[in-house]
Design a protein around this motif. Sequence first.
Motif, PDB file in Angstrom:
ATOM      1  N   PRO A 141       0.829  -1.207   0.000  1.00 60.41           N
ATOM      2  CA  PRO A 141       0.000   0.000   0.000  1.00 60.41           C
ATOM      3  C   PRO A 141       0.868   1.263   0.000  1.00 60.41           C
ATOM      4  O   PRO A 141       1.959   1.270   0.565  1.00 60.41           O
ATOM      5  CB  PRO A 141      -0.779  -0.102   1.317  1.00 60.41           C
ATOM      6  N   LYS A 142       0.393   2.309  -0.646  1.00 65.67           N
ATOM      7  CA  LYS A 142       1.092   3.593  -0.672  1.00 65.67           C
ATOM      8  C   LYS A 142       0.163   4.666  -0.128  1.00 65.67           C
ATOM      9  O   LYS A 142      -0.874   4.945  -0.698  1.00 65.67           O
ATOM     10  CB  LYS A 142       1.532   3.945  -2.094  1.00 65.67           C
ATOM     11  N   ASN A 143       0.566   5.265   0.997  1.00 66.48           N
ATOM     12  CA  ASN A 143      -0.210   6.338   1.619  1.00 66.48           C
ATOM     13  C   ASN A 143      -1.646   5.941   1.900  1.00 66.48           C
ATOM     14  O   ASN A 143      -2.563   6.754   1.830  1.00 66.48           O
ATOM     15  CB  ASN A 143      -0.198   7.586   0.729  1.00 66.48           C
ATOM     16  N   ALA A 144      -1.851   4.693   2.161  1.00 66.38           N
ATOM     17  CA  ALA A 144      -3.187   4.179   2.448  1.00 66.38           C
ATOM     18  C   ALA A 144      -3.039   2.833   3.138  1.00 66.38           C
ATOM     19  O   ALA A 144      -1.986   2.214   3.074  1.00 66.38           O
ATOM     20  CB  ALA A 144      -3.993   4.036   1.163  1.00 66.38           C
ATOM     21  N   PRO A 145      -4.085   2.413   3.822  1.00 63.81           N
ATOM     22  CA  PRO A 145      -3.983   1.123   4.508  1.00 63.81           C
ATOM     23  C   PRO A 145      -4.035  -0.072   3.585  1.00 63.81           C
ATOM     24  O   PRO A 145      -3.741  -1.184   4.000  1.00 63.81           O
ATOM     25  CB  PRO A 145      -5.176   1.121   5.466  1.00 63.81           C
ATOM     26  N   PHE A 146      -4.409   0.116   2.326  1.00 66.71           N
ATOM     27  CA  PHE A 146      -4.512  -1.019   1.412  1.00 66.71           C
ATOM     28  C   PHE A 146      -4.492  -0.536  -0.021  1.00 66.71           C
ATOM     29  O   PHE A 146      -4.601   0.661  -0.281  1.00 66.71           O
ATOM     30  CB  PHE A 146      -5.798  -1.809   1.673  1.00 66.71           C
ATOM     31  N   ALA A 147      -4.356  -1.476  -0.942  1.00 68.43           N
ATOM     32  CA  ALA A 147      -4.360  -1.164  -2.374  1.00 68.43           C
ATOM     33  C   ALA A 147      -4.954  -2.343  -3.137  1.00 68.43           C
ATOM     34  O   ALA A 147      -5.058  -3.435  -2.610  1.00 68.43           O
ATOM     35  CB  ALA A 147      -2.947  -0.871  -2.865  1.00 68.43           C
ATOM     36  N   ILE A 148      -5.344  -2.089  -4.376  1.00 70.75           N
ATOM     37  CA  ILE A 148      -5.908  -3.150  -5.217  1.00 70.75           C
ATOM     38  C   ILE A 148      -5.182  -3.171  -6.562  1.00 70.75           C
ATOM     39  O   ILE A 148      -4.915  -2.125  -7.138  1.00 70.75           O
ATOM     40  CB  ILE A 148      -7.412  -2.933  -5.443  1.00 70.75           C
ATOM     41  N   SER A 149      -4.848  -4.363  -7.050  1.00 76.28           N
ATOM     42  CA  SER A 149      -4.213  -4.493  -8.366  1.00 76.28           C
ATOM     43  C   SER A 149      -4.815  -5.660  -9.142  1.00 76.28           C
ATOM     44  O   SER A 149      -5.403  -6.533  -8.564  1.00 76.28           O
ATOM     45  CB  SER A 149      -2.708  -4.694  -8.225  1.00 76.28           C
TER      46      SER A 149
END
Length: 534
Positions: A141-149
Amino acid sequence: MKKKTPFHISAGFIASVGIVCLSAIGVVTLFGDNIKALSGMSADALAGDSQVERRTSKSQGKLEKKKLVNFAQERAAYIAPAPAPVTHAALDSRSTFAVDVDTASYTWARRTILESNAIPAADGIRVEEWINAFDYSLQEPKNAPFAISVVGAASPFDEAKTVVKVSLQGRHVDEEQRKPAHLVFLVDVSGSMSGADRLPLAKRALEVLTRQLRPTDTVAIATYAGRAEIVLQPTSAAKQDQILSAVRSLETGGGTNMGSGMELAYRLAVGHVQKGTTSRVIVLTDGDTNIGPNLTAEQMLAAVHSHVEEGVTLTTVGFGMGNYQGNALEQLADKGNGQALYVDSDKAIDKAFRQQLTGTLEVIAKDVKVQVSFDPKVVSTYRLIGYENRAVADEDFKNDKVDAGELGSGHAVTALYEVTLTSASGPLGSIAVRGQLPDSNEVFEVSESIPRSAVSHALAESGADLRFAAAVALGADTLRGNTVGSWSLSAISELAEGAAEGKAERVEFVSMLRRADGLRSRPVAQADYDNSGY
């Protein structure tokens, strides 16, 4: 039904039976300003231009029981849930499940095949635990608690199918930053735990774990055989010699009163529950139980359920072969808000209690549920591979009283769908993840679109992680007797070998599949699953 961000989400789609790993796209909705505790940022800042809605969880009262397969039955009567059928998206477009970070099934099956030269029982193979036993390179994650790809590739087995790979990647909490842990080691010292691969291995595991603890942590030790007793009262981890001496003094003998041991361990754990700390029971056993008033896991959980609600988590660590009760331990860990592991070697001990210690001890998100919503115009059919005993009713996705899965620091969770695409353009649908922050109980929810472009790649264009995860899922599905599709163990092992990249654990998996292929002349439990769809 069936753990520093709550997690990173990676969903993968393989166009025509391949795999999809999620890349950042879509809409994010975060609930609760306390989410900034995970990354030092406010909810508004984390959400960027996305809408932020604040509300607290309504689940302040007693949690509903998890909707898990009832394992409180005689061992001979245990029936593993059948693989999910093919579902027509036009009739039911949503699929919902609780996350699972267990790995016990794979470790046990690997030992069964490579050391015992036997095909593991079909009811002990849980596909999701095989997939999650391996490490994949997932976007942090970047600057957030999670990310989606999202990534995609064509299937090597069936050009009419696509496999969707959904992964949640927990942010890593540094060891120095994790909360103080109060641990209760509950050790089975019954006669069934005698043998080099049982109590002696369990004692080595506890020694490795103890040496990793910080002075701010505490340890208590309880045992059970014919009766339960306290071997060590809660003691600062700074007194490692005292803890290690207690561990080394453990000896086997007697029956197996597991229920009384669980009650004693939870009493020790609940006494140290407080905000800003982790309270966890770690059970080390072969899972066998033969005497005592509480013989079944259901009865045990009924006795300690209120303690679970108070914040005590559970890790079960299985040992031995023969009378090893893996299904009961997996279900016990699920209901105890924790993780099921299996230890068969010093290498397994090192991975669970040294390399992944913080993830084992630090919960970063609880009651985490995933809901994938397919667009019937783009996806005609789908099938979730694994997670049969972690299924959640679609209408309960937003019901925060329904208990679900927990994520630890750095933990990754992966699930795979087999889908059939139509010729229509547009997104395949969306994926949503919902959970609660462990201390505040505030709710977060993330929603992402799944673009059609994510699945428009050939298999040769996909990464090794994508291809290897597909091989693991299909290998497990085949070995548990699900013959949907045209793949064979030999073909699956070739796919896995091409994606092994020289990594020891992957190379070992290839060897395991080939050994299993050679053993297939022996009977393998087969079930007549109805995959015609509904």
